[in-house]
Design a protein around this motif. Structure first.
Motif, PDB file in Angstrom:
ATOM      1  N   PHE A  76     -48.140-112.788  85.805  1.00 14.93           N
ATOM      2  CA  PHE A  76     -49.227-111.414  85.296  1.00 14.93           C
ATOM      3  C   PHE A  76     -50.049-111.437  86.260  1.00 14.93           C
ATOM      4  O   PHE A  76     -51.188-110.132  85.143  1.00 14.93           O
ATOM      5  N   ASP A  96     -55.367-113.279  76.994  1.00 17.15           N
ATOM      6  CA  ASP A  96     -54.309-113.983  76.228  1.00 17.15           C
ATOM      7  C   ASP A  96     -53.651-112.575  75.143  1.00 17.15           C
ATOM      8  O   ASP A  96     -53.270-112.704  75.446  1.00 17.15           O
ATOM      9  N   ILE A 114     -47.391-118.705  85.222  1.00 15.91           N
ATOM     10  CA  ILE A 114     -47.928-117.711  84.638  1.00 15.91           C
ATOM     11  C   ILE A 114     -48.924-116.553  85.980  1.00 15.91           C
ATOM     12  O   ILE A 114     -48.482-114.915  85.098  1.00 15.91           O
ATOM     13  N   ARG A 158     -45.395-116.140  71.949  1.00 16.09           N
ATOM     14  CA  ARG A 158     -45.946-116.946  72.700  1.00 16.09           C
ATOM     15  C   ARG A 158     -45.558-118.398  73.520  1.00 16.09           C
ATOM     16  O   ARG A 158     -45.208-118.812  74.558  1.00 16.09           O
ATOM     17  N   ILE A 206     -51.514-111.227  77.506  1.00 18.18           N
ATOM     18  CA  ILE A 206     -50.361-111.557  77.652  1.00 18.18           C
ATOM     19  C   ILE A 206     -49.097-111.090  76.178  1.00 18.18           C
ATOM     20  O   ILE A 206     -48.199-111.314  76.201  1.00 18.18           O
ATOM     21  N   ASP A 207     -49.333-111.582  75.322  1.00 16.92           N
ATOM     22  CA  ASP A 207     -49.730-111.562  73.816  1.00 16.92           C
ATOM     23  C   ASP A 207     -48.831-110.221  73.821  1.00 16.92           C
ATOM     24  O   ASP A 207     -47.245-109.687  73.050  1.00 16.92           O
ATOM     25  N   ALA A 223     -53.452-113.458  83.321  1.00 12.25           N
ATOM     26  CA  ALA A 223     -52.605-114.350  83.175  1.00 12.25           C
ATOM     27  C   ALA A 223     -53.965-115.173  82.008  1.00 12.25           C
ATOM     28  O   ALA A 223     -53.833-116.158  81.492  1.00 12.25           O
TER      29      ALA A 223
END
Length: 465
Positions: free
Chosen positions: A315, A322, A311, A336, A325-326, A319
């Motif tokens: 990213f 959250d 991960i 996710r 990323i979402d 990373a």
């Protein structure tokens, strides 16, 4: 020192270590010396106060804490060696007993390599695509080369696949303009499918000066994942004209004098690429067969660490965010939960592969990694990352990655040996000459064996992420 090992699971052990105080005198001496340099005692120069005075100033508890913290790493390593334990990650350590002037006890729980039975290579029956090239493949390669020297010419007709367009785009969501989805003079190749979904169907058949409307979902920005009404206007249509495939072109585009010589060379390139693809297919098929036949558990903690690393590789610094990323995953049309499941599946396969190939390598005492092989791999990785080899090597040393690289090379050699012992045929029933693809990796063992002593590294360290 006394140590015992309790098997908690096939991939985890608990090591209990007892150290009597009589073995800790050197540790106490170092602790008193370290504390003496930190405490100012009137009447004594820094670092020269006697042990009893130091203890009176800081307390016996502080001395014991210093001794215990300092002695654990060395005693833990000694227990690993004594009990032939191969750790895969950092241990969880807890001090369970301190009886002053008697004994110190601590326990360490750590993930370890499971027992792995490597399948016999001769039991592997592998089938891969037939190695073949055709005149069409060579012609396609020649057309790609011609395209690099092609010229764009304006045409007065409707756009079709392969044309190059200059287009304007404008979009609205619920009647409101979307600035980030508006652009002018954008170059677009019809058929590339590199922009908005629905654009391909909209532009095909349009001539310069004509427009079309279509609806699509926006992928990013304030209106991500919303339906947008998009208008595309074609400003110009150009087609790519390819140069004639003749001797003049061969001389312009290559070192060859004739088109026949150029096509012969392209044929060799096509054949070499096909061979490389077949070799990769052999490697993947043998590895897949090995993983299917080898039944063993993988340590959950190591898989978790590998998934976390993957991960981070995807990213970067984001990373740990959250929400970022979402939003990225939402723009890509995935959740996710789906992403995490996919990453974990890949992480488990990666760990399983490493453990299996490590076991295969350990089954061959004569399988060594020479200095030349290690440096060649480092140079290859430097080139792959677009870095200066010396700078890349310095980075590898600073990050203590020599062990990981050593392990990677060793695993590759172990897999090459297994491939040479497998039964590999193509879809036409012909035996595949795996020696041609993988023999060099194994042959280098003998020539590099004398140099391997120069590489002092524990491959197990390369498994820690």
């Amino acid at each position: 020192m006394k140590s015992t090992v309790e098997q908690l699971a096939s991939t985890r052990v608990k090591i209990t270590v007892e150290v009597p105080f009589e073995e800790l005198k050197p540790d106490f001496d170092r602790a008193y010396k370290a504390l003496a340099g930190q405490v100012n005692v009137p009447g004594f120069r820094p670092g020269k106060a006697p042990a009893k005075i130091i203890e009176a100033r800081v307390g016996r508890g502080a001395v014991l804490e210093q001794v215990v913290n300092d002695m654990i790493p060395a005693r833990y390593s000694e227990a690993l060696t004594e009990n032939d334990v191969n750790p895969l990650a950092q241990p969880e350590i807890e001090v369970t007993k301190i009886e002053d002037n008697d004994v110190v006890e601590f326990v360490a729980e750590v993930d370890v390599r499971p027992e792995i039975t490597v399948p016999e290579a001769s039991s592997l029956d592998i089938e891969v695509p037939e190695l073949s090239t055709s005149d069409e493949d060579i012609d396609a390669e020649l057309d790609n080369l011609r395209a690099r020297f092609g010229t764009l010419t304006g045409v007065e007709r409707a756009a079709k696949e392969g044309d190059f367009l200059s287009i304007d785009l404008s979009a609205t969501v619920d009647g409101e303009p979307v600035p980030e989805a508006t652009t002018e003079g954008l170059s677009y190749e019809v058929g590339s499918g590199t922009l908005l979904e629905g654009l391909e169907d909209a532009v095909q058949g349009l001539s310069a000066g004509e427009s079309a409307d279509f609806t699509t979902k926006l992928l990013a920005g304030e209106h991500a994942d919303k339906d947008a009404s998009v208008t595309v206007k074609v400003n110009s249509v150009k087609e790519r004209e390819l140069p004639e495939a003749d001797d003049d072109f061969a001389q312009m585009a290559s070192e060859f004098d004739t088109i026949a010589e150029l096509k012969e060379n392209l044929g060799e390139q096509v054949a070499e690429r096909a061979a490389g693809e077949q070799a990769e297919a052999v490697r993947d098929a043998v590895l897949e067969a090995l993983l299917e036949k080898a039944d063993f558990e993988v340590p959950e903690g190591v898989v978790d660490a590998e998934a976390h690393q993957q991960i981070h590789n995807i990213f970067g610094e984001a990373a740990h965010d959250d929400s970022t990323i979402d939003s990225v995953l939402e723009a890509q049309g995935t959740s996710r939960e789906e992403f995490d499941a996919e990453v974990r599946q890949g992480a488990e396969r990666s760990v399983r592969t490493q453990l299996l190939l490590d076991a295969a390598a350990e089954g061959r005492e004569d399988l060594e990694v020479g200095q030349d092989e290690l440096m060649q791999h480092i140079m290859f990785q430097a080139q792959r990352n677009g870095m200066d080899p010396n700078q890349f090597l310095q980075q590898v040393v600073q990050n203590n990655q020599i062990g990981a690289i050593y392990a990677d090379v060793r695993r590759s050699k172990a897999l090459a040996e297994l491939i040479l012992g497998a039964n590999v045929k193509d879809t036409a029933g012909n035996e595949v000459d795996t020696e041609k693809y993988f023999g060099a990796a194994v042959e280098s063992e003998e020539s590099d064996a004398s140099e391997s002593d120069a590489v002092e590294s524990d491959p197990a360290e390369g498994d820690e992420k």
